[in-house]
Design a protein around this motif. Structure first.
Motif, mmCIF file in Angstrom:
data_model
loop_
_atom_site.group_PDB
_atom_site.id
_atom_site.type_symbol
_atom_site.label_atom_id
_atom_site.label_comp_id
_atom_site.label_asym_id
_atom_site.label_seq_id
_atom_site.Cartn_x
_atom_site.Cartn_y
_atom_site.Cartn_z
ATOM 1 N N ARG A 51 -5.181 5.424 -2.979
ATOM 2 C CA ARG A 51 -4.137 5.770 -1.993
ATOM 3 C C ARG A 51 -3.772 7.224 -2.218
ATOM 4 O O ARG A 51 -3.760 7.707 -3.363
ATOM 5 C CB ARG A 51 -2.900 4.897 -2.204
ATOM 6 N N THR B 199 -6.150 4.411 2.832
ATOM 7 C CA THR B 199 -6.847 4.911 1.660
ATOM 8 C C THR B 199 -7.307 6.332 1.955
ATOM 9 O O THR B 199 -7.226 6.804 3.096
ATOM 10 C CB THR B 199 -8.098 4.063 1.364
ATOM 11 N N ASN C 289 0.816 -1.216 0.000
ATOM 12 C CA ASN C 289 0.000 0.000 0.000
ATOM 13 C C ASN C 289 0.849 1.265 0.000
ATOM 14 O O ASN C 289 0.326 2.354 0.182
ATOM 15 C CB ASN C 289 -0.900 0.012 1.227
#
Lengths: 289, 257, 274
Positions: C141, C102, A282
């Motif tokens: 993101r 996020t 991520n």
């Protein structure tokens, strides 16, 4: 995510190149032997000191001892697996203690100033020299009915070698958040624990991953070296020493053990790479070039 | 002045507390030296056996130094080669990355067979191989990770790759080289010491620690460990000193470029 | 912009002083005897050269730093209590979004820390994403977004717990001019929708004038308030930035800044060239 897939396919290409590299090393090995038969080299190129590659491979299927059902390769594989377990145990202990110490050093300036110099210095000194003595101590320890076993000593050595690089990397990571991020958390009246969980830990990942790699390497090397220097049976370190003694009768056998040690290292490297991909999936991809 | 003191006293206090607690534990619990010798015993063994310690440290230190020297030269050479030829880079870089977790010390028995086990040679070689990789990886990083604007500048000046290497890449790689050396130097001492466990001459620190422990001379074994730690520190500090000497000059080179 | 704010006091600062490195040779008087009152719903800008203490003042209000003397009341409370009761939201020049979360999860961060339920958080972040017109980007993101979009997320985050006060420290400082003007319009729209009190720190004179009901001019050594200029531009439209009245206000602020420019000689020579 596509970038994760890219990384995996890049990894596969690298793997193929690495295989090519190994093949070239093998060719050079045979070439050296060939040259050795023509001119006098300053080292022994006889089949006993430098067996042919194919002799090494044939040694995989030799019986471990005369008349035994298990092959050398099976014995090596078992020993590598055993060493892997010890290394893993040491790694987990070392990483846990290292993280804890990093958290303490991050929270209390006194401990950072008081401990960090020793943690850094300990990375520059051969602490592995303690290995034979740790076993000596371990043999004298018992917790109630539980007797300390030498395998714990091996794990202990692996753990303390893994611990130092991790605590330095983790501390750097825990201190990584920008002052803006910290002000933001302060504006939310976040407690120290919340700042740790929601900001410092996740922000430390890019520092933690390389530290984990170093620690894993230290745990593996520490395990093998500890096995060698403590004489603990069952692992690949001890097996190498044993097979090395048999070189006069079975010169290729020790190469199977070395292969096992390399395999052990590669398995750990692969595992760490998987952890890396998982932890950083991520995060922005940096330094792709 | 005041702030310097606030950096100095915590480590000194912690070291004093640690040694004090150790000594106290040994005295109060009446621990036998085979379990844990007191710091005072280790210190007296160390000073009594100073010549022995020095001899063993010198033997292992020499092995480590030679290994470090040859490994560094080989690593530098490989990095230059890999920077110049992309094929070499592709062959060597993944191998170097994979070998980071491999206990290379496992090569010692093989080298003991190929070379004269009664000589220092196999130990120097295995040390050199272990040293080679961190040097290669770091120098390579330094040669490649140059400021892209500076590369474009060199290109605009129509500089040959060789000139770019000399004026831009090598000066850029110097700090990386020292990072590699700082990793490699302690590794060299460890490798030289551990290689002694595979048999061969018994003069070094590794052999001495093992034999002192086997002979239940634990105080002396710990004193040898202390000697090993000091050897490691000397190597590390020597690298730092060389870095301090060299770096300003490389910075000047940078400005000229 | 009609003056919709009531007379309640959102912020009362009286005689506040703050010194960095006290007693040291590099002692700096960051704030000297600062007095400022802000009404509920008012938009004020703090403007001045670097070192004038505008960011420090903002941090004093948010209890991100302390002060040496005087008093500060945020909605009638001490800055510390106001912070602990989450009575303000803050946005910085860097969006300071967390890479590992996020966009939605970034907006939910203050809600998590305020102990909201997951379902409530999701509803609220969807609402805010709509307000900053980023509804499709909730699952992205932050590093996949442009600088302007990141800053919109940061503003949404600052509004998350619906605090009465917004503190903004050069939030558009790192954006290009076109994005910046667009963001200014969005901020005004959000202000109109929410009625927040806003304290906005900036380097840019046109930005301060365009956004604010009142521009507070500060100057350094020591950091202090030297002028307060009321901006009466009414509702901002596409032509506001080109109106004479706008230029007039910009000129007043510029002159107020120049009056206290400590590098006196250059000021007069510059004036001559104009």
């Amino acid at each position: 995510m596509a970038s994760t897939r890219d990384r995996i396919s890049n990894g596969f290409v690298s793997f193929l190149w690495a295989l090519a590299g190994i093949a070239i090393i093998g060719l050079m090995w045979e070439l050296t032997k060939l040259i050795g038969t023509i001119i006098d080299l300053p080292f022994n190129t006889s089949n006993q000191a430098m067996p042919h590659i194919w002799t090494m491979f044939s040694a995989f299927s030799l019986p471990e001892v005369r008349g035994s059902d298990t092959t050398v390769f099976q014995a090596v594989l078992a020993a590598s697996t055993y060493s892997l377990t010890l290394a893993l145990g040491g790694f987990v202990i070392g990483v846990s203690v290292g993280l804890l110490l990093a958290i303490i050093m991050q929270r209390f300036l006194f401990f950072e100033r008081g401990l960090l110099p020793f943690v850094i210095a300990s990375q520059t000194v051969p602490l592995i020299a303690l290995a034979p003595l740790i076993v000596g101590i371990g043999n004298q320890i018992s917790f109630g009915p539980i007797q300390w076993s030498t395998t714990y000593s091996v794990m202990f050595i692996a753990a303390y070698l893994a611990f130092f690089p991790l605590s330095v990397g983790a501390l750097r990571g825990l201190q990584a958040p920008s002052s803006t991020s910290l002000e933001l958390m302060r504006s939310y009246a976040a407690t120290n624990n919340k700042v740790l969980w929601k900001l410092r830990f996740p922000a430390s990942i890019p520092y933690l991953v390389p530290a984990l790699k170093v620690s894993a390497a230290a745990a593996v090397v520490g395990t093998v070296v500890a096995e060698i220097s403590t004489g603990v049976r069952g692992g690949i370190g001890r097996l190498m020493v044993e097979y090395a003694r048999e070189t006069t009768s079975q010169p290729a056998k020790v190469y199977v053990a070395v292969f096992g040690a390399i395999l052990l290292g590669l398995v750990v490297a692969a595992a760490i790479t998987a952890v890396d991909v998982l932890l950083t999936r991520n995060l922005p991809k940096k330094g792709l070039a | 002045m005041n702030s310097k003191l606030s950096y100095l006293w915590p480590p000194i206090l912690i070291a004093a507390l640690f040694l004090g607690a150790w000594q106290l534990l040994v005295v109060v619990q009446d621990l036998k030296p085979f379990l844990l010798p007191a710091p005072s015993l280790i210190a007296s063994e160390f000073s009594n056996g100073a010549t022995l310690m020095w001899g063993a440290a010198f033997y292992t230190g020499t092995t480590a130094f030679l290994g470090l020297l040859f490994g560094t030269i080989a690593g530098l050479f490989m990095a230059l080669l890999a920077q110049r030829f992309i094929t070499v880079n592709k062959l060597v870089t993944p191998l170097a990355a994979g070998l980071a977790t491999v206990p290379i010390i496992a090569l010692t028995p093989i080298l003991n067979n190929m070379f004269n086990i009664t000589s220092r040679t196999p130990r120097v070689l295995v040390t050199a191989i272990i040293v080679l990789f961190p040097i290669f990886v770091n120098v390579m990083r330094g040669l490649i990770q140059v400021n892209p604007l500076q590369v474009e500048l060199m290109r605009s000046l129509n500089a040959a790759p060789r000139t770019t290497l000399r004026i831009l890449r090598i000066p850029n790689a110097i700090p990386f080289f020292f990072t590699g050396l700082k990793i490699a130097a302690p590794l060299a001492v460890i490798a030289a010491l551990v290689a002694e466990y595979f048999g061969g001459p018994q003069e070094g620190l590794g052999s001495r620690i093992a034999s002192a422990a086997a002979n239940t001379a634990y105080g002396r074994a710990w004193a040898y460990v202390l000697a090993a730690i000091i050897t490691g520190l000397i190597f590390y500090l020597a690298i730092i000193a060389i870095e301090r000497l060299v770096t300003p000059r490389s910075a000047q080179l940078h400005v000229k470029a | 912009m009609t003056t919709t704010f009531d007379t309640g006091s959102a912020l009362a600062i009286s005689n506040v002083s703050k010194v960095f490195n006290k007693g040291n040779e590099n002692e700096v008087i960051a704030l000297s005897d600062v007095n400022l009152n802000v009404h509920t719903g008012e938009f004020i800008s703090l403007i001045g050269p670097s070192g004038c203490g505008k960011s420090t003042l903002l941090r004093v209000i948010g209890d991100l730093t302390g002060f040496d003397s005087g008093s500060v009341q945020v909605s009638g409370k001490s800055p510390e209590d106001a912070r602990k009761e989450r009575l303000y939201g803050i946005a910085f020049q860097q969006a300071a979004l967390f890479d590992w979360r996020t966009v939605s999860k970034n907006i939910e961060l203050p809600l998590e820390l305020a102990g909201w339920d997951k379902s409530q958080r999701e509803v609220r972040s969807a609402e805010l994403l709509e307000m900053v017109q980023l509804s499709e980007f909730g699952n992205h993101r932050p590093w996949e977004l442009s600088g302007g979009m990141q800053q919109r997320v940061a503003i949404a985050r600052s509004l998350a717990v619906d605090p009465p006060l917004l503190l903004m420290d050069e939030p558009f400082g790192a954006l290009d001019e076109m994005t910046r003007e667009r963001m200014q319009n969005e901020l005004l729209r959000i202000r109109l929708d929410t009625g927040k009190t806003i304290v906005f720190v900036t380097h840019s004179i046109p930005e301060a004038v365009y956004l604010s009901d009142r521009v507070v001019v500060m100057s350094p050594r020591p950091g202090r308030i030297t002028a307060e200029i009321n901006v009466d531009l009414g509702e901002r439209t596409e032509t506001t930035r080109e109106s004479d009245h706008f230029f007039h206000c910009v000129t007043s602020v510029r002159e107020a800044l120049r009056l206290h420019d400590t590098s006196g000689t250059s000021t007069s020579s510059f004036r001559g060239e104009v």
